[in-house]
Design a protein around this motif. Structure first.
Motif, PDB file in Angstrom:
ATOM      1  N   PRO A 359       0.806  -1.234   0.000  1.00  0.00           N
ATOM      2  CA  PRO A 359       0.000   0.000   0.000  1.00  0.00           C
ATOM      3  C   PRO A 359       0.837   1.282   0.000  1.00  0.00           C
ATOM      4  O   PRO A 359       0.450   2.272  -0.630  1.00  0.00           O
ATOM      5  N   LYS A 360       1.992   1.265   0.657  1.00  0.00           N
ATOM      6  CA  LYS A 360       2.814   2.485   0.669  1.00  0.00           C
ATOM      7  C   LYS A 360       3.305   2.822  -0.731  1.00  0.00           C
ATOM      8  O   LYS A 360       3.248   3.987  -1.172  1.00  0.00           O
ATOM      9  N   MET A 364       2.404   6.057  -3.225  1.00  0.00           N
ATOM     10  CA  MET A 364       3.439   6.891  -3.840  1.00  0.00           C
ATOM     11  C   MET A 364       3.257   6.951  -5.344  1.00  0.00           C
ATOM     12  O   MET A 364       3.412   8.008  -5.969  1.00  0.00           O
ATOM     13  N   ALA A 365       2.935   5.825  -5.961  1.00  0.00           N
ATOM     14  CA  ALA A 365       2.755   5.792  -7.410  1.00  0.00           C
ATOM     15  C   ALA A 365       1.561   6.624  -7.853  1.00  0.00           C
ATOM     16  O   ALA A 365       1.578   7.229  -8.925  1.00  0.00           O
ATOM     17  N   LEU A 366       0.517   6.649  -7.031  1.00  0.00           N
ATOM     18  CA  LEU A 366      -0.681   7.429  -7.364  1.00  0.00           C
ATOM     19  C   LEU A 366      -0.581   8.880  -6.908  1.00  0.00           C
ATOM     20  O   LEU A 366      -1.372   9.719  -7.335  1.00  0.00           O
ATOM     21  N   GLY A 367       0.380   9.178  -6.016  1.00  0.00           N
ATOM     22  CA  GLY A 367       0.518  10.545  -5.512  1.00  0.00           C
ATOM     23  C   GLY A 367      -0.566  10.933  -4.541  1.00  0.00           C
ATOM     24  O   GLY A 367      -1.040  12.080  -4.546  1.00  0.00           O
ATOM     25  N   VAL A 368      -0.991  10.003  -3.666  1.00  0.00           N
ATOM     26  CA  VAL A 368      -2.029  10.279  -2.675  1.00  0.00           C
ATOM     27  C   VAL A 368      -1.569   9.760  -1.325  1.00  0.00           C
ATOM     28  O   VAL A 368      -0.702   8.880  -1.245  1.00  0.00           O
ATOM     29  N   PRO A 369      -2.152  10.264  -0.213  1.00  0.00           N
ATOM     30  CA  PRO A 369      -1.858   9.678   1.094  1.00  0.00           C
ATOM     31  C   PRO A 369      -2.356   8.235   1.155  1.00  0.00           C
ATOM     32  O   PRO A 369      -3.345   7.876   0.498  1.00  0.00           O
ATOM     33  N   PRO A 370      -1.699   7.374   1.926  1.00  0.00           N
ATOM     34  CA  PRO A 370      -2.132   5.968   2.019  1.00  0.00           C
ATOM     35  C   PRO A 370      -3.593   5.805   2.417  1.00  0.00           C
ATOM     36  O   PRO A 370      -4.254   4.855   1.984  1.00  0.00           O
ATOM     37  N   ALA A 371      -4.109   6.744   3.219  1.00  0.00           N
ATOM     38  CA  ALA A 371      -5.503   6.625   3.665  1.00  0.00           C
ATOM     39  C   ALA A 371      -6.489   6.786   2.515  1.00  0.00           C
ATOM     40  O   ALA A 371      -7.656   6.400   2.645  1.00  0.00           O
ATOM     41  N   PHE A 372      -6.048   7.349   1.381  1.00  0.00           N
ATOM     42  CA  PHE A 372      -6.956   7.621   0.267  1.00  0.00           C
ATOM     43  C   PHE A 372      -6.783   6.631  -0.883  1.00  0.00           C
ATOM     44  O   PHE A 372      -7.259   6.855  -1.983  1.00  0.00           O
ATOM     45  N   ALA A 420       1.998  19.167 -10.862  1.00  0.00           N
ATOM     46  CA  ALA A 420       3.095  18.619 -10.076  1.00  0.00           C
ATOM     47  C   ALA A 420       2.554  17.716  -8.974  1.00  0.00           C
ATOM     48  O   ALA A 420       1.512  17.972  -8.381  1.00  0.00           O
ATOM     49  N   LEU A 421       3.298  16.652  -8.695  1.00  0.00           N
ATOM     50  CA  LEU A 421       2.905  15.755  -7.628  1.00  0.00           C
ATOM     51  C   LEU A 421       3.128  16.419  -6.286  1.00  0.00           C
ATOM     52  O   LEU A 421       4.098  17.145  -6.080  1.00  0.00           O
ATOM     53  N   ALA A 422       2.235  16.160  -5.360  1.00  0.00           N
ATOM     54  CA  ALA A 422       2.300  16.809  -4.048  1.00  0.00           C
ATOM     55  C   ALA A 422       3.466  16.249  -3.247  1.00  0.00           C
ATOM     56  O   ALA A 422       3.802  15.077  -3.332  1.00  0.00           O
ATOM     57  N   GLU A 423       4.065  17.133  -2.412  1.00  0.00           N
ATOM     58  CA  GLU A 423       5.114  16.701  -1.506  1.00  0.00           C
ATOM     59  C   GLU A 423       4.512  15.914  -0.346  1.00  0.00           C
ATOM     60  O   GLU A 423       4.667  14.733  -0.207  1.00  0.00           O
ATOM     61  N   GLU A 424       3.802  16.597   0.508  1.00  0.00           N
ATOM     62  CA  GLU A 424       3.126  16.008   1.638  1.00  0.00           C
ATOM     63  C   GLU A 424       1.801  16.721   1.795  1.00  0.00           C
ATOM     64  O   GLU A 424       1.733  17.938   1.651  1.00  0.00           O
ATOM     65  N   PRO A 425       0.710  16.017   2.117  1.00  0.00           N
ATOM     66  CA  PRO A 425      -0.553  16.712   2.343  1.00  0.00           C
ATOM     67  C   PRO A 425      -0.484  17.527   3.614  1.00  0.00           C
ATOM     68  O   PRO A 425      -0.226  17.002   4.695  1.00  0.00           O
ATOM     69  N   THR A 426      -0.663  18.855   3.504  1.00  0.00           N
ATOM     70  CA  THR A 426      -0.631  19.726   4.675  1.00  0.00           C
ATOM     71  C   THR A 426      -2.025  20.060   5.165  1.00  0.00           C
ATOM     72  O   THR A 426      -2.186  20.696   6.192  1.00  0.00           O
ATOM     73  N   THR A 427      -3.036  19.652   4.428  1.00  0.00           N
ATOM     74  CA  THR A 427      -4.404  19.912   4.817  1.00  0.00           C
ATOM     75  C   THR A 427      -5.202  18.621   4.682  1.00  0.00           C
ATOM     76  O   THR A 427      -4.664  17.568   4.400  1.00  0.00           O
ATOM     77  N   GLN A 428      -6.500  18.735   4.862  1.00  0.00           N
ATOM     78  CA  GLN A 428      -7.374  17.582   4.749  1.00  0.00           C
ATOM     79  C   GLN A 428      -7.957  17.540   3.342  1.00  0.00           C
ATOM     80  O   GLN A 428      -8.971  18.171   3.069  1.00  0.00           O
ATOM     81  N   PRO A 429      -7.319  16.839   2.377  1.00  0.00           N
ATOM     82  CA  PRO A 429      -7.854  16.795   1.019  1.00  0.00           C
ATOM     83  C   PRO A 429      -9.094  15.925   0.965  1.00  0.00           C
ATOM     84  O   PRO A 429      -9.342  15.104   1.842  1.00  0.00           O
ATOM     85  N   SER A 430      -9.867  16.107  -0.096  1.00  0.00           N
ATOM     86  CA  SER A 430     -11.060  15.289  -0.266  1.00  0.00           C
ATOM     87  C   SER A 430     -10.671  13.901  -0.770  1.00  0.00           C
ATOM     88  O   SER A 430      -9.687  13.736  -1.488  1.00  0.00           O
ATOM     89  N   VAL A 431     -11.437  12.901  -0.384  1.00  0.00           N
ATOM     90  CA  VAL A 431     -11.158  11.530  -0.786  1.00  0.00           C
ATOM     91  C   VAL A 431     -11.529  11.347  -2.252  1.00  0.00           C
ATOM     92  O   VAL A 431     -12.660  11.640  -2.650  1.00  0.00           O
TER      93      VAL A 431
END
Length: 564
Positions: A359-360, A364-372, A420-431
């Motif tokens: 999952p990690k 990374m390949a999709l450019g999303v947090p693991p929770a999403f 550009a791909l996000a570095e780290e999510p700093t806010t609560q993005p939508s799922v």
């Protein structure tokens, strides 16, 4: 309150909250400080406050205020914060009279202050007699495009912070109060009672049909119609914004057009601009390079591009599993714009061997947090479609195939750069709402973006020690730039771009030495140069690049530029 306003002690106050009223938001910061006609009398006091409810802090609030969960480590309970403020109010109002207080936009803060008083005080009347600085400014400066706290403070010569923090707002409030008092005095408003009466009797000035800006129009018209770089200055001389222009006059005038949509941020900037300075350059390309360097040197608050906290360029390991801010024997792929620039490409490579139960890497390949992440079955459905579409049904087994297909997809899409791909999510993005097609699109974006960054890195290293000759479409003759260690060391006029081949060429240094010369400023400078060479070429100009003993021009250069 019959004391002179210049001598009277008043309390400057500011609240930051997550909503427009106590019914829809919580106070997250409270700041205050005593001031008089001379400005602040003491350093402001500001305290983060633990939100009263579990309502999420919206992304917009986080971006405006700089608030994050880390602020909770030093936050006070609202009871304790209100007690500290109340103690200071009681000390100042020892005689029992309401304490005079100034708030920039009182209609917002008063709702929260009244709510805190009603819920947390033991009784008694509301202890503050508040006047609104925005209401005063609306009467004193009706012609200004904006009268927000940053716009007004900057117009009067203060350097307010862009982030909305209570301590900075208290300082700005005290400054605005100090600057307004002499103007009020000329109108016969010299006491608190007279100020309240004046606010009640006078109406706010109507905004003019056409916006009136502090920067005189004649000053704008005096600028030359030549390429160059301009700087917007506030009254204090601080640089607010740096821009480049093909025509300095036309570009600066375009900022002040009265028609059409204009952002609040732009109007806030233009409210503060009292002067403009400029530097004429020999070409638009050189204006772009100078703009980049000036933004890094001056750090103007209203520029967005090139203003990042990072100071170094980044270099990835050969397996793309790690990055460093300087090259070494292991980290030789770069320069790159960020630490995780190539993490998605590394994840694609690793997933090719085993796409399941990782999952990690999938995230990374999709450019999303693991929770999403999508569920495993949906990801695998999209992964198989991605591999079948771009690799003939077999998983990619090496970086060469990944890079080759990245270039092919980049050209297929008309050299349109993906987000550009996000570095780290700093806010609560939508799922995201996932399906197999969306998985494929995200994997393709990762492939194109990361492959593009690798190809650009090679180009930037070549340009770091090169002679670049170019002739823009409207130019008479040509220009040559001698670049060494990713900096422009010399510029000169040429009759034509071919004359650059007769200039002395320095030997091309080893790749590692060229990489060592890259920091964030050098990376951005060479990135701008590459972009400008593209522009000159695409607009019908001529470009020639000499790298060591090699000369790139015409068809060969065209093919190489298409890669990036």
């Amino acid at each position: 309150m019959s004391q002179s306003l210049q001598l009277q002690r008043v309390l400057a106050l500011d609240c930051q909250a997550t909503g427009a009223s106590p019914a829809h938001g919580d106070v997250i910061e409270l700041g205050w400080g005593m001031c008089s006609g001379g400005g602040l009398l003491e350093p402001p006091k500001a305290r983060f406050i633990v939100p009263r409810t579990n309502r999420p802090v919206r992304r917009a609030v986080r971006e405006l205020t700089g608030w994050s969960e880390a602020c909770l480590t030093e936050a006070l309970d609202e009871h304790e914060a209100w007690r500290l403020l109340s103690d200071d109010i009681e000390r100042e109002a020892a005689l029992g009279a309401p304490l005079g207080s100034i708030i920039h936009f009182a209609r917002f803060e008063l709702g929260f202050l009244h709510d805190l008083h009603q819920r947390l005080s033991t009784g008694g009347d509301f202890p503050l007699d508040v006047v609104c600085l925005h209401a005063i400014a609306s009467r004193l400066f009706p012609e200004l495009p904006r009268r927000s706290i940053r716009a007004l403070a900057g117009y009067l010569g203060h350097a307010p912070e862009l982030v909305r923090r209570s301590s900075g707002h208290v300082i700005a409030t005290a400054f605005i109060w100090r600057e307004c008092l002499p103007l009020l005095d000329t109108m016969g408003v010299s006491t608190w009672a007279a100020l309240k009466l004046w606010l009640g009797e006078t109406s706010a000035g109507r905004r003019p049909e056409r916006r009136k800006f502090p920067l005189d129009r004649a000053r704008r018209l005096a600028l030359p119609e030549q390429p160059g770089v301009y700087r917007f200055l506030r009254r204090s001389g601080d640089v607010l914004y740096v821009g480049k222009a093909t025509s300095l006059r036309k570009r600066v005038l375009s900022h002040f057009k009265g028609k059409g949509p204009t952002t609040e941020r732009a109007l806030e900037l233009l409210t503060q601009v009292c002067d403009v300075t400029h530097v004429v350059t020999a070409s638009v390309l050189e204006a772009a390079l100078l703009e980049c360097d000036e933004i890094h040197r001056l750090d103007p608050p209203y520029n967005v591009q090139f203003r990042t906290p990072a100071t170094g360029a980044w270099f990835a390991s050969r397996d793309l599993s790690d990055s460093r801010d300087a090259p070494d024997n292991t980290h030789r792929i770069g320069p790159l714009p960020s630490r995780r620039s190539l993490s998605a490409l590394g994840a694609l490579y690793a997933l090719a061997a085993k796409p399941t139960e990782q999952p990690k890497l999938q995230a990374m390949a999709l450019g999303v947090p693991p929770a999403f992440l999508p569920d495993e079955a949906l990801f695998l459905e999209g992964w198989r479609a991605f591999v079948a579409r771009h690799f003939g049904g077999s998983s990619p087994v090496d970086f060469r195939r990944l890079q080759t297909q990245s270039r092919a997809l980049w050209l297929e899409r008309g050299r349109t750069e993906p987000e550009a791909l996000a570095e780290e999510p700093t806010t609560q993005p939508s799922v995201p709402e996932w399906d197999a097609a969306r998985v494929v699109r995200r994997l393709e974006r990762s492939l194109v973006q990361t492959g593009l960054l690798m190809r650009r890195a090679r180009w930037l290293c070549l340009l770091a020690d090169a002679t670049v000759a170019y002739s823009e479409r409207e130019m008479h003759g040509a220009r040559a730039l001698t670049i060494s260690e990713a900096g422009v060391r010399e510029s000169r006029d040429l009759t034509g771009v071919g004359d650059a081949t007769g200039l002395a060429q320095r030997p091309l240094r080893p790749l590692y030495q060229r990489q060592l010369g890259f920091d964030k400023t050098a990376y951005d400078r060479m990135r701008v140069l590459l972009t400008e060479l593209h522009r000159v070429h695409d607009q019908g100009g001529e470009v020639l690049v000499c790298i060591g003993s090699r000369t790139l021009s015409d068809g060969r250069l065209t093919r190489l530029l298409c890669d990036v």
